[in-house]
Design a protein around this motif. Structure first.
Motif, PDB file in Angstrom:
ATOM      1  N   PHE A  39      -1.410  -4.287  -6.197  1.00 28.41           N
ATOM      2  CA  PHE A  39      -0.004  -3.984  -6.437  1.00 28.41           C
ATOM      3  C   PHE A  39       0.943  -4.597  -5.412  1.00 28.41           C
ATOM      4  O   PHE A  39       2.066  -4.958  -5.759  1.00 28.41           O
ATOM      5  N   ARG A  61       2.409  -7.694  -6.501  1.00 28.31           N
ATOM      6  CA  ARG A  61       3.207  -7.627  -7.727  1.00 28.31           C
ATOM      7  C   ARG A  61       4.612  -7.084  -7.503  1.00 28.31           C
ATOM      8  O   ARG A  61       5.429  -7.106  -8.420  1.00 28.31           O
ATOM      9  N   THR A  62       4.893  -6.519  -6.351  1.00 27.15           N
ATOM     10  CA  THR A  62       6.194  -5.898  -6.142  1.00 27.15           C
ATOM     11  C   THR A  62       7.298  -6.934  -6.128  1.00 27.15           C
ATOM     12  O   THR A  62       7.069  -8.050  -5.665  1.00 27.15           O
ATOM     13  N   PRO A  63       8.476  -6.610  -6.641  1.00 31.94           N
ATOM     14  CA  PRO A  63       8.737  -5.363  -7.351  1.00 31.94           C
ATOM     15  C   PRO A  63       8.171  -5.417  -8.773  1.00 31.94           C
ATOM     16  O   PRO A  63       8.115  -6.478  -9.378  1.00 31.94           O
ATOM     17  N   TYR A  64       7.730  -4.261  -9.267  1.00 31.77           N
ATOM     18  CA  TYR A  64       7.278  -4.169 -10.654  1.00 31.77           C
ATOM     19  C   TYR A  64       7.875  -2.919 -11.277  1.00 31.77           C
ATOM     20  O   TYR A  64       8.397  -2.054 -10.572  1.00 31.77           O
ATOM     21  N   GLU A  94       3.079  -0.342 -17.495  1.00 37.60           N
ATOM     22  CA  GLU A  94       3.901  -1.237 -16.689  1.00 37.60           C
ATOM     23  C   GLU A  94       4.657  -2.147 -17.645  1.00 37.60           C
ATOM     24  O   GLU A  94       4.131  -2.560 -18.678  1.00 37.60           O
ATOM     25  N   VAL A 139       9.272  -0.273  -8.704  1.00 34.18           N
ATOM     26  CA  VAL A 139       8.455   0.012  -7.523  1.00 34.18           C
ATOM     27  C   VAL A 139       8.606  -1.160  -6.561  1.00 34.18           C
ATOM     28  O   VAL A 139       8.275  -2.295  -6.898  1.00 34.18           O
ATOM     29  N   HIS A 140       9.098  -0.862  -5.377  1.00 33.73           N
ATOM     30  CA  HIS A 140       9.328  -1.905  -4.373  1.00 33.73           C
ATOM     31  C   HIS A 140       8.212  -1.988  -3.345  1.00 33.73           C
ATOM     32  O   HIS A 140       8.081  -2.999  -2.660  1.00 33.73           O
ATOM     33  N   ARG A 141       7.433  -0.908  -3.223  1.00 33.92           N
ATOM     34  CA  ARG A 141       6.363  -0.921  -2.231  1.00 33.92           C
ATOM     35  C   ARG A 141       5.160  -0.167  -2.764  1.00 33.92           C
ATOM     36  O   ARG A 141       5.271   0.970  -3.229  1.00 33.92           O
ATOM     37  N   ASN A 142       4.010  -0.832  -2.692  1.00 34.43           N
ATOM     38  CA  ASN A 142       2.737  -0.231  -3.043  1.00 34.43           C
ATOM     39  C   ASN A 142       1.682  -1.018  -2.281  1.00 34.43           C
ATOM     40  O   ASN A 142       1.468  -2.192  -2.548  1.00 34.43           O
TER      41      ASN A 142
END
Length: 145
Positions: free
Chosen positions: A78, A81-84, A100, A70-73
């Motif tokens: 979150f 934390r990106t990327p996660y 996760e 995930v690159h965008r949240n």
């Protein structure tokens, strides 16, 4: 909307699960009627619909089923934390769980995600009382089959 979007709201039924997670234990439910384990916690068995289910401490071992970086949240926390790596794992006891993946030192960076493959051996760890998983590093790990 403000506040954190990653913290659970425990109710009378799920409090047992979240209290155990806060103590570093992952719980699953097992049906006494058909013997099947399931996760997420429910008051009935999703396999046979029996209400004769009980809590069981899981081993904390799993294998990676699938994942996505995930690159965008934009929801807190979150974005920080990106990327996660959002993942679905197969618990050793059988149930599949959304979670996760984290590295030994925090969120799984893209370099770590590039090294992932289906069947990678994982172990549970906890962040803020929430179960997350990391690749096994005790020598017994590596890609499973």
């Amino acid at each position: 909307m403000t506040g954190r979007h990653d913290l659970p709201e425990a109710d009378a039924f799920t409090r047992t699960y979240w209290d155990a997670a806060a103590e570093g234990r992952l719980l699953i439910r097992r049906c006494r009627a058909c013997g099947q384990a399931h996760h997420y916690p429910r008051e009935f068995c999703p396999h046979c619909w029996s209400e004769d289910v009980t809590w069981e401490t899981a081993s904390g071992r799993a294998t990676l089923y699938t994942w996505s970086v995930v690159h965008r949240n934009d929801l807190p926390p979150f974005a920080d934390r990106t990327p996660y790596v959002a993942a679905v794992v197969d618990l050793a006891e059988g149930p599949r769980m959304m979670t996760e993946l984290v590295g030994a030192e925090g969120p799984a960076a893209e370099g770590t995600a590039a090294d992932l493959s289906a069947g990678t051996d994982l172990e549970v760890t906890f962040r803020d009382g929430i179960p997350v998983f990391r690749p096994v590093t005790d020598g017994a790990g590596g890609a499973g089959g």
